[in-house]
Design a protein around this motif. Structure first.
Motif, PDB file in Angstrom:
ATOM      1  N   GLU A 269       0.835  -1.194   0.000  1.00 10.96           N
ATOM      2  CA  GLU A 269       0.000   0.000   0.000  1.00 10.96           C
ATOM      3  C   GLU A 269       0.871   1.246   0.000  1.00 10.96           C
ATOM      4  OE1 GLU A 269      -3.119  -0.234  -0.439  1.00 10.96           O
ATOM      5  OE2 GLU A 269      -3.430  -2.325   0.035  1.00 10.96           O
ATOM      6  N   SER A 270       0.423   2.279  -0.671  1.00 12.08           N
ATOM      7  CA  SER A 270       1.158   3.543  -0.645  1.00 12.08           C
ATOM      8  C   SER A 270       0.724   4.351   0.574  1.00 12.08           C
ATOM      9  CB  SER A 270       0.918   4.331  -1.935  1.00 12.08           C
ATOM     10  OG  SER A 270      -0.453   4.573  -2.116  1.00 12.08           O
ATOM     11  N   SER A 271       1.595   5.278   0.974  1.00 15.71           N
ATOM     12  CA  SER A 271       1.280   6.091   2.143  1.00 15.71           C
ATOM     13  C   SER A 271       1.973   7.439   2.047  1.00 15.71           C
ATOM     14  CB  SER A 271       1.715   5.368   3.430  1.00 15.71           C
ATOM     15  OG  SER A 271       3.106   5.221   3.476  1.00 15.71           O
ATOM     16  N   ILE A 272       1.540   8.331   2.909  1.00 19.75           N
ATOM     17  CA  ILE A 272       2.165   9.641   3.057  1.00 19.75           C
ATOM     18  C   ILE A 272       2.648   9.738   4.493  1.00 19.75           C
ATOM     19  CG2 ILE A 272       1.800  12.135   3.069  1.00 19.75           C
ATOM     20  CD1 ILE A 272      -0.423  11.656   0.994  1.00 19.75           C
ATOM     21  N   PHE A 273       3.934  10.039   4.657  1.00 21.65           N
ATOM     22  CA  PHE A 273       4.499  10.252   5.982  1.00 21.65           C
ATOM     23  C   PHE A 273       4.648  11.752   6.187  1.00 21.65           C
ATOM     24  CE2 PHE A 273       7.965  10.914   8.958  1.00 21.65           C
ATOM     25  CZ  PHE A 273       7.538  10.133  10.013  1.00 21.65           C
ATOM     26  N   LEU A 274       4.248  12.239   7.346  1.00 21.92           N
ATOM     27  CA  LEU A 274       4.256  13.665   7.628  1.00 21.92           C
ATOM     28  C   LEU A 274       4.979  13.922   8.939  1.00 21.92           C
ATOM     29  CD1 LEU A 274       3.035  16.552   7.059  1.00 21.92           C
ATOM     30  CD2 LEU A 274       1.180  15.843   8.556  1.00 21.92           C
ATOM     31  N   PHE A 275       5.806  14.967   8.946  1.00 19.22           N
ATOM     32  CA  PHE A 275       6.461  15.427  10.162  1.00 19.22           C
ATOM     33  C   PHE A 275       6.236  16.924  10.273  1.00 19.22           C
ATOM     34  CE2 PHE A 275       9.969  17.530  12.278  1.00 19.22           C
ATOM     35  CZ  PHE A 275       9.983  16.866  13.492  1.00 19.22           C
ATOM     36  N   ALA A 276       5.930  17.398  11.461  1.00 20.81           N
ATOM     37  CA  ALA A 276       5.768  18.836  11.699  1.00 20.81           C
ATOM     38  C   ALA A 276       6.280  19.158  13.096  1.00 20.81           C
ATOM     39  CB  ALA A 276       4.301  19.239  11.580  1.00 20.81           C
ATOM     40  N   CYS A 277       6.769  20.388  13.273  1.00 24.68           N
ATOM     41  CA  CYS A 277       7.201  20.811  14.594  1.00 24.68           C
ATOM     42  C   CYS A 277       6.971  22.305  14.755  1.00 24.68           C
ATOM     43  CB  CYS A 277       8.662  20.461  14.851  1.00 24.68           C
ATOM     44  SG  CYS A 277       9.828  21.313  13.773  1.00 24.68           S
ATOM     45  N   GLY A 278       6.877  22.711  16.010  1.00 19.13           N
ATOM     46  CA  GLY A 278       6.651  24.119  16.278  1.00 19.13           C
ATOM     47  C   GLY A 278       6.801  24.428  17.749  1.00 19.13           C
ATOM     48  N   LYS A 279       6.221  25.538  18.150  1.00 18.36           N
ATOM     49  CA  LYS A 279       6.316  26.013  19.532  1.00 18.36           C
ATOM     50  C   LYS A 279       5.017  26.726  19.881  1.00 18.36           C
ATOM     51  CE  LYS A 279       9.628  28.314  22.547  1.00 18.36           C
ATOM     52  NZ  LYS A 279      10.233  27.135  23.154  1.00 18.36           N
ATOM     53  N   THR A 280       4.672  26.691  21.159  1.00 15.55           N
ATOM     54  CA  THR A 280       3.495  27.436  21.611  1.00 15.55           C
ATOM     55  C   THR A 280       3.953  28.695  22.352  1.00 15.55           C
ATOM     56  OG1 THR A 280       3.341  26.255  23.720  1.00 15.55           O
ATOM     57  CG2 THR A 280       2.123  25.324  21.842  1.00 15.55           C
ATOM     58  N   ALA A 281       3.072  29.663  22.400  1.00 21.34           N
ATOM     59  CA  ALA A 281       3.387  30.931  23.057  1.00 21.34           C
ATOM     60  C   ALA A 281       3.526  30.745  24.568  1.00 21.34           C
ATOM     61  CB  ALA A 281       2.291  31.952  22.757  1.00 21.34           C
ATOM     62  N   ALA A 282       4.283  31.644  25.173  1.00 20.16           N
ATOM     63  CA  ALA A 282       4.508  31.621  26.621  1.00 20.16           C
ATOM     64  C   ALA A 282       3.358  32.338  27.321  1.00 20.16           C
ATOM     65  CB  ALA A 282       5.844  32.268  26.963  1.00 20.16           C
ATOM     66  N   ASN A 283       2.230  31.647  27.400  1.00 20.81           N
ATOM     67  CA  ASN A 283       1.058  32.178  28.094  1.00 20.81           C
ATOM     68  C   ASN A 283       0.177  31.010  28.531  1.00 20.81           C
ATOM     69  OD1 ASN A 283      -0.723  31.424  25.925  1.00 20.81           O
ATOM     70  ND2 ASN A 283      -0.114  33.278  24.838  1.00 20.81           N
ATOM     71  N   ALA A 284      -0.846  31.305  29.275  1.00 20.85           N
ATOM     72  CA  ALA A 284      -1.742  30.265  29.794  1.00 20.85           C
ATOM     73  C   ALA A 284      -2.936  30.020  28.877  1.00 20.85           C
ATOM     74  CB  ALA A 284      -2.216  30.644  31.194  1.00 20.85           C
ATOM     75  N   ASN A 285      -2.940  30.604  27.680  1.00 21.06           N
ATOM     76  CA  ASN A 285      -4.064  30.405  26.766  1.00 21.06           C
ATOM     77  C   ASN A 285      -4.221  28.934  26.407  1.00 21.06           C
ATOM     78  OD1 ASN A 285      -4.317  33.163  26.741  1.00 21.06           O
ATOM     79  ND2 ASN A 285      -3.513  33.441  24.676  1.00 21.06           N
ATOM     80  N   VAL A 286      -5.447  28.515  26.237  1.00 18.45           N
ATOM     81  CA  VAL A 286      -5.744  27.158  25.786  1.00 18.45           C
ATOM     82  C   VAL A 286      -5.463  27.090  24.289  1.00 18.45           C
ATOM     83  CG1 VAL A 286      -7.593  25.476  25.474  1.00 18.45           C
ATOM     84  CG2 VAL A 286      -7.423  26.753  27.604  1.00 18.45           C
ATOM     85  N   LYS A 287      -4.796  26.011  23.876  1.00 13.95           N
ATOM     86  CA  LYS A 287      -4.401  25.851  22.474  1.00 13.95           C
ATOM     87  C   LYS A 287      -4.833  24.473  21.979  1.00 13.95           C
ATOM     88  CE  LYS A 287      -0.467  28.554  23.893  1.00 13.95           C
ATOM     89  NZ  LYS A 287      -0.677  28.715  25.314  1.00 13.95           N
ATOM     90  N   THR A 288      -5.107  24.363  20.665  1.00 11.10           N
ATOM     91  CA  THR A 288      -5.503  23.101  20.044  1.00 11.10           C
ATOM     92  C   THR A 288      -4.731  22.938  18.743  1.00 11.10           C
ATOM     93  OG1 THR A 288      -7.737  23.328  20.940  1.00 11.10           O
ATOM     94  CG2 THR A 288      -7.439  21.738  19.164  1.00 11.10           C
ATOM     95  N   ILE A 289      -4.118  21.775  18.550  1.00 10.47           N
ATOM     96  CA  ILE A 289      -3.418  21.459  17.301  1.00 10.47           C
ATOM     97  C   ILE A 289      -4.159  20.301  16.652  1.00 10.47           C
ATOM     98  CG2 ILE A 289      -1.243  20.678  16.279  1.00 10.47           C
ATOM     99  CD1 ILE A 289       0.146  22.024  18.738  1.00 10.47           C
ATOM    100  N   LYS A 290      -4.469  20.450  15.354  1.00 16.27           N
ATOM    101  CA  LYS A 290      -5.253  19.443  14.636  1.00 16.27           C
ATOM    102  C   LYS A 290      -4.563  19.031  13.343  1.00 16.27           C
ATOM    103  CE  LYS A 290      -9.735  21.222  16.150  1.00 16.27           C
ATOM    104  NZ  LYS A 290     -11.040  21.730  15.691  1.00 16.27           N
TER     105      LYS A 290
END
Length: 112
Positions: free
Chosen positions: A2-23
Motif C-alpha cells: 500500500e502507498s502512504s504519506i508520511f508527515l512530520f511537523a514541529c513548532g512552539k506554543t506561546a509563553a502564556n496560559a491560553n488554551v491551544k488546540t493542534i489538529k
C-alpha cells in the motif's frame, strides 16, 4: 504494498496560559486533535502516516509530543477520503491569540 504519506511537523506554543488546540486533517476528515490544552511555551512535534487501504479508505497513525508538560498523544484513525480527487493535508493551531501556536517546519514524503 500500500502507498502512504508520511508527515512530520514541529513548532512552539506561546509563553502564556491560553488554551491551544493542534489538529491534523486529511481532506475534510479530522484525523487528530490535541484537544484544548494549556501548552505554555513548549516545543512540539507531530508525526503521522496515512496509509491507502483502497481508493476511498485510509488508516492513519499519529504521534504528538510536547516538552515541559510531557504531553504525549498517540492515535489511530480511519478516513474515507476519495483519492480520485486532489486532497489537502492540513495542520492547524488554534488559540486565543494570533501567535499562540507556531509551525516551524513541516515535511511530507510519499512512500510507495
Amino acid at each position: 504494498t500500500e502507498s502512504s504519506i508520511f508527515l512530520f511537523a514541529c513548532g512552539k506554543t506561546a509563553a502564556n496560559a491560553n488554551v491551544k488546540t493542534i489538529k491534523l486533517k486529511f481532506g475534510t476528515t479530522e484525523l487528530f486533535t490535541t484537544g484544548a490544552v494549556a501548552l505554555n511555551n513548549v516545543d512540539w512535534t507531530l508525526q503521522a502516516e496515512i496509509v491507502r487501504t483502497s481508493s476511498i479508505t485510509q488508516v492513519a497513525w499519529i504521534q504528538f509530543f510536547a516538552t515541559a508538560t510531557l504531553t504525549q498523544k498517540i492515535a489511530v484513525a480511519t478516513a474515507s477520503v476519495d483519492l480520485a480527487q486532489n486532497q489537502t493535508i492540513t495542520i492547524t493551531g488554534e488559540g486565543a491569540g494570533a501567535s499562540d501556536v507556531l509551525l516551524y517546519y513541516t515535511k511530507s514524503l510519499l512512500l510507495t
